[in-house]
Design a protein around this motif. Structure first.
Motif, short mmCIF file in Angstrom:
data_model
loop_
_atom_site.label_atom_id
_atom_site.label_comp_id
_atom_site.label_asym_id
_atom_site.label_seq_id
_atom_site.Cartn_x
_atom_site.Cartn_y
_atom_site.Cartn_z
N VAL A 48 0.84 -1.21 0.00
CA VAL A 48 0.00 0.00 0.00
C VAL A 48 0.87 1.25 0.00
CG1 VAL A 48 -1.67 1.33 1.34
CG2 VAL A 48 -1.97 -1.14 1.09
N VAL A 49 1.87 1.26 0.88
CA VAL A 49 2.77 2.42 0.94
C VAL A 49 3.50 2.60 -0.38
CG1 VAL A 49 4.84 3.34 2.05
CG2 VAL A 49 3.06 2.25 3.43
N GLN A 50 3.97 1.52 -0.97
CA GLN A 50 4.71 1.60 -2.22
C GLN A 50 3.83 2.11 -3.36
OE1 GLN A 50 7.04 -1.86 -2.93
NE2 GLN A 50 7.67 -1.28 -4.98
N SER A 51 2.55 1.70 -3.36
CA SER A 51 1.65 2.15 -4.43
C SER A 51 1.38 3.65 -4.35
CB SER A 51 0.33 1.37 -4.35
OG SER A 51 -0.36 1.67 -3.15
N PHE A 52 1.36 4.20 -3.12
CA PHE A 52 1.10 5.62 -2.96
C PHE A 52 2.37 6.47 -3.12
CE2 PHE A 52 -2.79 4.15 -0.83
CZ PHE A 52 -3.71 5.02 -1.39
N SER A 53 3.49 5.94 -2.66
CA SER A 53 4.72 6.73 -2.66
C SER A 53 5.58 6.49 -3.89
CB SER A 53 5.54 6.43 -1.41
OG SER A 53 6.00 5.09 -1.41
N GLY A 54 5.44 5.31 -4.51
CA GLY A 54 6.28 4.97 -5.65
C GLY A 54 7.69 4.59 -5.27
N LEU A 55 7.97 4.44 -3.97
CA LEU A 55 9.32 4.12 -3.51
C LEU A 55 9.53 2.61 -3.45
CD1 LEU A 55 9.46 6.65 -0.54
CD2 LEU A 55 10.63 6.88 -2.73
N GLU A 56 10.79 2.19 -3.63
CA GLU A 56 11.14 0.80 -3.45
C GLU A 56 11.36 0.54 -1.97
OE1 GLU A 56 11.50 -1.97 -5.38
OE2 GLU A 56 10.47 -0.84 -6.94
#
Length: 350
Positions: A173-181
């Motif tokens: 979820v965090v990766q989908s919103f932030s785009g971070l690896e």
């Protein structure tokens, strides 16, 4: 009961988010060091108290792990401008990294072990683990026919699958919103080749990454000055396990609200001693002899499970965490059925 717990959960997390906004603001105006630490300590104390507002093993247990342990250790590092938090982060990213067990991946090419874990942790992998977790939950209906040792194995697998799936969902979820690896939290611990491999590279990597700068590295610097660089890791590793044991005792108190008996701490002391001996032997032998994985793998996993069956799993039954969890599953199932029936009635009326 579950509805009231959800309301308390929302209130607790609104306080958490407000407190982290305060921490982000303080960092912009107060220089790093003991002065910033003095402004952050009230939040640290608050985060130790907030999990006591929750009684749910799932909502309360995860909240305790996220804020009383991980967030507090991150804030202590942040007081001195140490990663993973820093003053250059935007407010949303600061709050996310502070209160969730996620960490931005640095230099992916330099950490092949983690990249291997990421590639293996595919959607199929998690689907299989989710299916196995469902089978385990269904198997609990027949515990009266099972051997106590097998029940402990089910509990162990339940904890592992639950933690990995929940933490992976949070990271996704965090990766989908932030785009971070983001770094994975687990790296197939059942493939461990040694205790050093299990604790350092495969099991709950977020905890390892937090204990390393807060406990291991300061102790290593002090030990290097006293006994030399070669043997300094030994007391550093042991002290890290002592701190981990104390924090796990605290987590079990949040879960069960019963007085600690020390078994959890003993589990980590035993592993700390054994890992210290393992590292010492490796240094002494200097790679002269290394047993094959077919020997070390089963021994490592067997030792972790055996000591866990002896010292960790009984704490869940002593504090009735298992029984309360089953009641919570039943309440959640009833709530979902009720909601689905309401939706069907509304659709049928149309």
């Amino acid at each position: 009961m579950l509805g009231e717990e959800i309301k308390s959960f929302i209130k607790v997390w609104l306080i958490v988010l407000s407190s982290l906004c305060y921490c982000h603001f303080i960092a912009k105006t107060v220089p790093k060091g003991t002065k910033r630490l003095s402004f952050l300590l009230p939040v640290v104390c608050l985060f130790l108290l907030l999990p006591l507002k929750l009684n749910s093993p799932h909502l309360g247990g995860l909240t305790a792990f996220f804020i009383a342990w991980l967030a507090n250790f991150k804030l202590l590092l942040f007081a001195f401008d140490r990663d993973p938090l820093n003053t250059h982060l935007s407010l949303p990213l600061f709050v996310t990294l502070a209160c969730l067990p996620v960490k931005i991946q640095q230099n992916p090419s330099s950490i092949p072990e983690l990249n291997k874990g990421i590639s293996s942790s595919s959607s199929v992998n998690y689907a299989v683990k989710g299916l196995l977790l469902g089978i385990i939950l269904r198997a609990y209906d027949y515990v009266e026919y099972m051997h106590p040792g097998f029940i402990k194995l089910l509990y162990s697998l339940h904890i592992y699958f639950f933690l990995e799936i929940v933490l992976a969902i949070g990271a996704a979820v965090v990766q989908s919103f932030s785009g971070l690896e983001l770094e994975p939290q687990f790296n197939e611990p059942f493939l461990s080749t040694s205790l050093q491999d299990f604790w350092g590279k495969r099991w709950n990597l977020m905890v390892s990454s937090i204990l390393r700068p807060t406990v291991y590295e300061p102790t290593l610097r002090f030990s290097s000055a006293v006994i030399g660089r070669k043997w300094a890791p030994l007391p550093s590793v042991f002290l890290t396990f002592v701190v981990s044991g104390v924090m796990h005792e605290l987590m079990f108190y949040y879960l069960g609200r019963v007085s600690p008996t020390g078994e959890v701490t003993w589990f980590f002391l035993i592993h700390g001693v054994c890992l210290t001996v393992e590292i010492g032997l490796k240094k002494a032998l200097r790679g002269w002899w290394r047993p094959p994985w077919v020997v070390t793998g089963p021994l490592t996993v067997g030792f972790v499970l055996g000591t866990g069956f002896w010292l960790i799993i009984p704490q869940f039954t002593r504090s009735k965490v298992d029984a309360r969890s089953f009641e919570e599953y039943a309440e959640l199932g009833a709530l979902l059925r009720s909601c689905s029936e309401r939706v069907l009635r509304v659709l049928w009326a149309k």
